[in-house]
Design a protein around this motif. Structure first.
Motif, PDB file in Angstrom:
ATOM      1  N   PRO A 107     -38.057   7.221   0.852  1.00  8.88           N
ATOM      2  CA  PRO A 107     -38.796   6.344  -0.068  1.00  8.88           C
ATOM      3  C   PRO A 107     -37.932   5.259  -0.711  1.00  8.88           C
ATOM      4  N   ALA A 108     -36.616   5.413  -0.698  1.00  7.38           N
ATOM      5  CA  ALA A 108     -35.735   4.402  -1.273  1.00  7.38           C
ATOM      6  C   ALA A 108     -35.526   3.218  -0.342  1.00  7.38           C
ATOM      7  N   VAL A 109     -36.005   3.308   0.903  1.00  5.23           N
ATOM      8  CA  VAL A 109     -35.828   2.241   1.883  1.00  5.23           C
ATOM      9  C   VAL A 109     -37.069   1.349   1.893  1.00  5.23           C
ATOM     10  N   LYS A 110     -36.844   0.076   1.648  1.00  5.27           N
ATOM     11  CA  LYS A 110     -37.937  -0.904   1.665  1.00  5.27           C
ATOM     12  C   LYS A 110     -38.147  -1.461   3.073  1.00  5.27           C
ATOM     13  N   PHE A 111     -37.043  -1.666   3.801  1.00  6.62           N
ATOM     14  CA  PHE A 111     -37.115  -2.217   5.156  1.00  6.62           C
ATOM     15  C   PHE A 111     -35.989  -1.636   5.995  1.00  6.62           C
ATOM     16  N   ALA A 112     -36.316  -1.305   7.234  1.00  4.97           N
ATOM     17  CA  ALA A 112     -35.305  -0.889   8.212  1.00  4.97           C
ATOM     18  C   ALA A 112     -35.757  -1.393   9.575  1.00  4.97           C
ATOM     19  N   GLY A 113     -34.912  -2.146  10.217  1.00  2.84           N
ATOM     20  CA  GLY A 113     -35.224  -2.676  11.536  1.00  2.84           C
ATOM     21  C   GLY A 113     -33.942  -2.950  12.301  1.00  2.84           C
ATOM     22  N   TYR A 114     -34.059  -3.020  13.609  1.00  2.00           N
ATOM     23  CA  TYR A 114     -32.864  -3.266  14.406  1.00  2.00           C
ATOM     24  C   TYR A 114     -33.139  -4.298  15.478  1.00  2.00           C
ATOM     25  N   MET A 115     -32.038  -4.857  15.982  1.00  2.00           N
ATOM     26  CA  MET A 115     -32.113  -5.844  17.050  1.00  2.00           C
ATOM     27  C   MET A 115     -31.017  -5.526  18.063  1.00  2.00           C
ATOM     28  N   HIS A 116     -31.384  -5.544  19.314  1.00  2.00           N
ATOM     29  CA  HIS A 116     -30.421  -5.400  20.402  1.00  2.00           C
ATOM     30  C   HIS A 116     -30.309  -6.798  21.009  1.00  2.00           C
TER      31      HIS A 116
ATOM     32  N   VAL B  62     -25.106  -6.820  26.307  1.00  2.00           N
ATOM     33  CA  VAL B  62     -24.249  -6.716  25.129  1.00  2.00           C
ATOM     34  C   VAL B  62     -24.532  -5.355  24.502  1.00  2.00           C
ATOM     35  N   HIS B  63     -23.529  -4.500  24.486  1.00  2.00           N
ATOM     36  CA  HIS B  63     -23.728  -3.122  24.055  1.00  2.00           C
ATOM     37  C   HIS B  63     -23.461  -2.976  22.560  1.00  2.00           C
ATOM     38  N   LYS B  64     -24.377  -3.528  21.773  1.00  2.00           N
ATOM     39  CA  LYS B  64     -24.307  -3.373  20.323  1.00  2.00           C
ATOM     40  C   LYS B  64     -25.696  -3.559  19.750  1.00  2.00           C
ATOM     41  N   ILE B  65     -25.890  -2.980  18.578  1.00  2.00           N
ATOM     42  CA  ILE B  65     -27.152  -3.153  17.875  1.00  2.00           C
ATOM     43  C   ILE B  65     -26.858  -3.603  16.453  1.00  2.00           C
ATOM     44  N   HIS B  66     -27.792  -4.341  15.887  1.00  2.00           N
ATOM     45  CA  HIS B  66     -27.711  -4.780  14.505  1.00  2.00           C
ATOM     46  C   HIS B  66     -28.839  -4.089  13.753  1.00  2.00           C
ATOM     47  N   LEU B  67     -28.480  -3.232  12.807  1.00  2.00           N
ATOM     48  CA  LEU B  67     -29.446  -2.479  12.019  1.00  2.00           C
ATOM     49  C   LEU B  67     -29.482  -3.067  10.619  1.00  2.00           C
ATOM     50  N   LYS B  68     -30.645  -3.586  10.226  1.00  2.00           N
ATOM     51  CA  LYS B  68     -30.805  -4.211   8.912  1.00  2.00           C
ATOM     52  C   LYS B  68     -31.530  -3.221   8.005  1.00  2.00           C
ATOM     53  N   ILE B  69     -30.968  -3.001   6.813  1.00  2.00           N
ATOM     54  CA  ILE B  69     -31.559  -2.081   5.842  1.00  2.00           C
ATOM     55  C   ILE B  69     -31.670  -2.790   4.503  1.00  2.00           C
ATOM     56  N   GLN B  70     -32.846  -2.635   3.878  1.00  2.00           N
ATOM     57  CA  GLN B  70     -33.041  -3.118   2.510  1.00  2.00           C
ATOM     58  C   GLN B  70     -33.580  -1.960   1.691  1.00  2.00           C
ATOM     59  N   THR B  71     -32.942  -1.692   0.561  1.00  2.00           N
ATOM     60  CA  THR B  71     -33.401  -0.623  -0.312  1.00  2.00           C
ATOM     61  C   THR B  71     -34.338  -1.187  -1.367  1.00  2.00           C
ATOM     62  N   SER B  72     -35.129  -0.295  -1.989  1.00  2.00           N
ATOM     63  CA  SER B  72     -36.127  -0.754  -2.946  1.00  2.00           C
ATOM     64  C   SER B  72     -35.569  -0.966  -4.348  1.00  2.00           C
ATOM     65  N   THR B  73     -34.419  -0.368  -4.652  1.00  2.00           N
ATOM     66  CA  THR B  73     -33.809  -0.557  -5.971  1.00  2.00           C
ATOM     67  C   THR B  73     -32.325  -0.882  -5.821  1.00  2.00           C
ATOM     68  N   SER B  74     -31.763  -1.429  -6.876  1.00  4.31           N
ATOM     69  CA  SER B  74     -30.336  -1.770  -6.843  1.00  4.31           C
ATOM     70  C   SER B  74     -29.457  -0.549  -7.079  1.00  4.31           C
ATOM     71  N   GLN B  75     -30.058   0.582  -7.477  1.00  2.00           N
ATOM     72  CA  GLN B  75     -29.269   1.788  -7.715  1.00  2.00           C
ATOM     73  C   GLN B  75     -28.883   2.501  -6.425  1.00  2.00           C
ATOM     74  N   VAL B  76     -29.553   2.189  -5.335  1.00  2.00           N
ATOM     75  CA  VAL B  76     -29.275   2.836  -4.049  1.00  2.00           C
ATOM     76  C   VAL B  76     -28.799   1.766  -3.070  1.00  2.00           C
ATOM     77  N   ALA B  77     -27.607   1.949  -2.539  1.00  2.00           N
ATOM     78  CA  ALA B  77     -27.029   0.985  -1.604  1.00  2.00           C
ATOM     79  C   ALA B  77     -27.445   1.315  -0.173  1.00  2.00           C
ATOM     80  N   PRO B  78     -27.497   0.314   0.702  1.00  2.00           N
ATOM     81  CA  PRO B  78     -27.816   0.565   2.106  1.00  2.00           C
ATOM     82  C   PRO B  78     -26.867   1.562   2.772  1.00  2.00           C
ATOM     83  N   VAL B  79     -25.605   1.558   2.367  1.00  2.00           N
ATOM     84  CA  VAL B  79     -24.631   2.496   2.938  1.00  2.00           C
ATOM     85  C   VAL B  79     -25.030   3.933   2.605  1.00  2.00           C
ATOM     86  N   GLU B  80     -25.514   4.159   1.394  1.00  2.00           N
ATOM     87  CA  GLU B  80     -25.909   5.502   0.967  1.00  2.00           C
ATOM     88  C   GLU B  80     -27.110   6.016   1.757  1.00  2.00           C
ATOM     89  N   VAL B  81     -28.125   5.180   1.951  1.00  2.00           N
ATOM     90  CA  VAL B  81     -29.312   5.653   2.669  1.00  2.00           C
ATOM     91  C   VAL B  81     -29.013   5.861   4.148  1.00  2.00           C
TER      92      VAL B  81
END
Length: 124
Positions: A54-63, A68-87
């Motif tokens: 529930p703390a995650v507002k957005f999560a999506g990825y792009m290949h 090219v063997h890498k992915i970009h995972l974008k994370i946005q949390t819903s509050t400033s108290q929870v960092a993307p690294v933590e979730v």
């Protein structure tokens, strides 16, 4: 042949990190993780686990490209108290626990099946 080595899609180079993080400068509480030598399998697992939080507002990825063997995972949390690294860390831990549980269940089911279907060593 002109094809790249098969090991190039999963072995890291000497100067390459597995995961890199960059905070988003335009969107608050967001960041992009770059996973080197990974594909849709890991990305979709992480995305789905992140979206359960529930703390995650957005999560999506792009290949970026199939070669090219890498992915970009974008994370946005819903509050400033929870960092993307933590979730992301919590999602990886949850997936690890689910995998351990699945392995235990499969092992128990195989053992049960073997006991129920033992024919006394007749090879049938």
């Amino acid at each position: 042949m002109n094809a790249p080595e098969r090991s190039a899609c999963f072995l890291l180079d000497d100067d390459e990190e597995k995961v890199e993080y960059s905070a988003d400068t335009k969107v608050s509480n967001a960041g992009t993780f770059t996973f080197n030598k990974e594909d849709h399998t890991v990305a979709n697992l992480l995305r789905m686990q992140l979206l359960r939080d529930p703390a995650v507002k957005f999560a999506g990825y792009m290949h970026p490209h199939p070669l090219v063997h890498k992915i970009h995972l974008k994370i946005q949390t819903s509050t400033s108290q929870v960092a993307p690294v933590e979730v992301l860390s919590a999602a990886i831990e949850d997936l690890s626990n689910e995998t351990d549980h699945l392995i235990t269940q499969v092992t128990d089911a195989i053992d049960k099946w073997k006991k129920e279907n033992d024919q006394g060593g007749l090879g049938m």
